[in-house]
Every structure is written in C-alpha cells, then in structure tokens.
Design a protein around this motif. Structure first.
Motif, PDB file in Angstrom:
ATOM      1  N   HIS A  96       0.789  -1.220   0.000  1.00  0.00           N
ATOM      2  CA  HIS A  96       0.000   0.000   0.000  1.00  0.00           C
ATOM      3  C   HIS A  96       0.831   1.285   0.000  1.00  0.00           C
ATOM      4  CE1 HIS A  96      -3.612  -2.283   0.742  1.00  0.00           C
ATOM      5  NE2 HIS A  96      -3.170  -2.742   1.902  1.00  0.00           N
ATOM      6  N   SER A 106      -6.020   0.486  -3.908  1.00  0.00           N
ATOM      7  CA  SER A 106      -5.275  -0.744  -3.611  1.00  0.00           C
ATOM      8  C   SER A 106      -6.059  -1.997  -3.971  1.00  0.00           C
ATOM      9  CB  SER A 106      -4.900  -0.792  -2.129  1.00  0.00           C
ATOM     10  OG  SER A 106      -3.837   0.093  -1.847  1.00  0.00           O
ATOM     11  N   THR A 112      -6.570   7.210  -3.671  1.00  0.00           N
ATOM     12  CA  THR A 112      -5.460   6.498  -3.050  1.00  0.00           C
ATOM     13  C   THR A 112      -5.915   5.983  -1.679  1.00  0.00           C
ATOM     14  OG1 THR A 112      -3.841   7.867  -4.205  1.00  0.00           O
ATOM     15  CG2 THR A 112      -3.095   6.752  -2.215  1.00  0.00           C
ATOM     16  N   ALA A 113      -5.455   4.807  -1.321  1.00  0.00           N
ATOM     17  CA  ALA A 113      -5.851   4.203  -0.047  1.00  0.00           C
ATOM     18  C   ALA A 113      -5.665   5.188   1.109  1.00  0.00           C
ATOM     19  CB  ALA A 113      -5.031   2.944   0.205  1.00  0.00           C
ATOM     20  N   THR A 114      -6.529   5.084   2.100  1.00  0.00           N
ATOM     21  CA  THR A 114      -6.510   6.017   3.227  1.00  0.00           C
ATOM     22  C   THR A 114      -6.632   5.261   4.544  1.00  0.00           C
ATOM     23  OG1 THR A 114      -7.624   7.661   1.838  1.00  0.00           O
ATOM     24  CG2 THR A 114      -7.557   8.091   4.203  1.00  0.00           C
ATOM     25  N   ALA A 137      -0.517   5.039   0.904  1.00  0.00           N
ATOM     26  CA  ALA A 137      -1.753   5.546   1.498  1.00  0.00           C
ATOM     27  C   ALA A 137      -1.568   6.936   2.087  1.00  0.00           C
ATOM     28  CB  ALA A 137      -2.252   4.586   2.585  1.00  0.00           C
ATOM     29  N   GLY A 140       1.027   4.443   4.371  1.00  0.00           N
ATOM     30  CA  GLY A 140       0.942   3.161   3.675  1.00  0.00           C
ATOM     31  C   GLY A 140       2.159   2.333   4.025  1.00  0.00           C
ATOM     32  N   GLU A 179      -9.246   2.283   4.421  1.00  0.00           N
ATOM     33  CA  GLU A 179     -10.024   2.320   3.176  1.00  0.00           C
ATOM     34  C   GLU A 179      -9.090   1.924   2.026  1.00  0.00           C
ATOM     35  OE1 GLU A 179     -12.361   5.616   0.379  1.00  0.00           O
ATOM     36  OE2 GLU A 179     -11.338   6.228   2.210  1.00  0.00           O
ATOM     37  N   TRP A 180      -9.357   0.791   1.400  1.00  0.00           N
ATOM     38  CA  TRP A 180      -8.453   0.275   0.381  1.00  0.00           C
ATOM     39  C   TRP A 180      -8.374   1.169  -0.854  1.00  0.00           C
ATOM     40  CZ3 TRP A 180      -6.011  -4.707  -0.827  1.00  0.00           C
ATOM     41  CH2 TRP A 180      -5.688  -5.420   0.335  1.00  0.00           C
ATOM     42  N   GLY A 181      -9.486   1.717  -1.293  1.00  0.00           N
ATOM     43  CA  GLY A 181      -9.453   2.593  -2.461  1.00  0.00           C
ATOM     44  C   GLY A 181      -8.767   1.920  -3.649  1.00  0.00           C
TER      45      GLY A 181
END
Length: 296
Positions: free
Chosen positions: A7, A111, A89-91, A9, A37, A107-109
């Motif tokens: 990740h 990813s 982008t992952a968060t 992030a 990340g 939150e994968w978003g």
C-alpha cells in the motif's frame, strides 16, 4: 535494489483521550494528515538510508503530481505504480489514545486493483500489507522474499498463509500477528518459527526477537522520548532490510531496525523523521557499539 510491494496511502492520524469501545464515543484532540501506507513507509525509509528501492503499488488518480508523489520522487524511490482512474489512493484512519493504544480503519481505495494485477518476478522483495492473492503470487515467483502480514492478516486464508510461508526467507510480525497466524494455521509458535529460515518478532517497548538456526536472540528497543508509535514497525523493516542488503549479520540488522524505529516514533507521522545512514549509524554506535563487519 530492494523491491517493496504493498500500500501507498494517506494517513489521517487522530489523538483521542481514550479508545471508547463499542457503542461509546469520545472526542478528538488532534487530527493531522501525513504520507503513509506500510509499503511506501518502508520504501521511503530504505531510500532515505541510501539504498536503491522500487515501490510496487496501486494509487488513485489523485496521486500523480501530488505532494506525496513529489516527495517519493525526491527521495529517489522508483515508482512502479498502477494508477486507477476514478479511485482514491488508499486512506488510513488511525486513532491513538493517551496510553499509546491504537485502532486503525483502512479504506483500500485504489489498492483493490492489486487483485487484478500481474505479479512480477523479483530478485529481492519485501511484501508488506497488500492483497493476499497478489502477495502469494509474488512470493512464488521471487528469488528472495520477506513478508509482513501487518493489519491485512485478517484477509488471508490459512491456505494463502501456508503458501507464502513456504516461499519466503524472512517473516516479520508483531506478537499479536504471530499469535493470530498460529491460530489460523493450527500451529504452536515454535512450529511456525521453524517453518521459516528467519523470523523477526517485534514487541514494542520490549524490543524484538530474532529466531534463526534454532536459536533465539533478543534485541532491546532503543529508548527515546516517543511521541507517536505509528509507523515504528515500518521503520524497523526499512532499517533491517537496508542493513541486510548491505551484507550485515541478521542480529546487526535487527539493531539497525530498532534504531530507525526509534527515530520514527520521535515525531508524529510515519515518514517525517526518517534518518539517513550516517545519522542512523551514529545512534546505533551510542546504543549498541560498533556493528559487526559486513559478511557478504
């Protein structure tokens, strides 16, 4: 070159007086936004320490040209990114209380695209938090691999864990993750440790333990005025892997990891206080003395 998979992030770090528990609430004392990340933290740490690093990750359309993008480029991190249009982008939302305990919501978003990506064949790779199936395929195709399940452990099946453990050279985890893996696989800790050539278990303020060749070595934590524990484990892995790639003995690598981790916790943010090699080595010598000679 060290490749790191996982990740990239954005970290939202919250300070709260206490973690309220189910059906309760609390108030937020502080809220800051930082680069994060797990894989990106490790890659940034490796690059800051002066080792060449490739980051294999998935980001959203909000990432190219961002401050985070420029930061990684300035560090010299080679970006092997899939940019997912229309995705964020992952968060990570990390809540830390006054006792130092944490809860994280991720939150994968972008990813999520890992599950559809083709796994590369790599010479030296660290698999951080990422899609389990993708990490399985990376482990099977790589020459030398280390693995850190991290907070994505809950997404792995026992079968996926078994395949990865059979194909890696180093396993990193904390105490909680080690216990969880043992439960998932129906193994005693000794049996799990014996299944991997080298196992490094971090224990927070109690330091870390290196297990290899049927021996156990304890490494104390480096005492500093800690401000925020977020990212300490990622700093440890960056220090360990950089020293390992340079050819230092595993025990010295654990000590380098402990030193880098001590820098990370001195400031809020996982990438805000990463040391270069000389700065790391100066603190290393003060705590552990002169490191051993390079062995390869």
């Amino acid at each position: 070159m060290i490749s790191v998979v996982g990740h990239t992030a954005i970290d939202h770090l919250f300070r709260v007086p206490n973690l309220p528990g189910r059906h309760n609430s609390t108030y937020i004392v502080d809220h800051q936004v930082y680069f994060g990340g797990g894989a990106a933290n490790i890659a940034a740490g490796i690059a800051m320490l002066g080792e060449k690093c490739r980051l294999i990750s998935s980001v959203g359309s909000d990432f190219p040209g961002s401050d985070y993008d420029r930061w990684l480029r300035d560090l010299g991190v080679e970006q092997d990114f899939a940019v997912v249009k229309g995705a964020r982008t992952a968060t990570a939302y990390v809540f830390t209380d006054d006792a130092g305990d944490q809860e994280t919501f991720f939150e994968w978003g972008a990813s999520a695209a890992f599950s559809r990506a083709e796994a590369p064949a790599l010479d030296f790779v660290h698999m951080a938090t990422a899609d389990p199936d993708f990490n399985v395929r990376v482990a099977q195709k790589s020459k030398f691999a280390s693995f850190d399940p991290g907070q994505d452990l809950l997404r792995y099946s026992p079968e996926q864990l078994e395949i990865i453990l059979a194909n890696i050279d180093i396993l990193f985890s904390n105490n909680h993750e080690m216990d969880r893996m043992c439960d998932m696989l129906g193994l005693e800790r000794d049996a799990l440790v014996d299944s991997v050539p080298m196992v490094v278990t971090t224990r927070g303020a109690e330091g870390s333990v290196l297990c290899m060749d049927c021996e156990e070595f304890r490494v104390p934590a480096v005492r500093v005025d800690a401000v925020d524990p977020t990212g300490a484990g990622d700093g440890y892995r960056a220090g360990f892997l950089t020293a390992f790639r340079k050819g230092y003995a595993p025990l010295d690598c654990c000590r380098a990891g402990a030193v880098v981790s001590s820098f990370v916790v001195e400031k809020v943010g996982t990438q805000t206080n990463l040391p270069d090699w000389d700065r790391m080595l100066e603190r290393y010598r003060k705590v552990f003395g002169e490191p051993g000679e390079i062995i390869v």
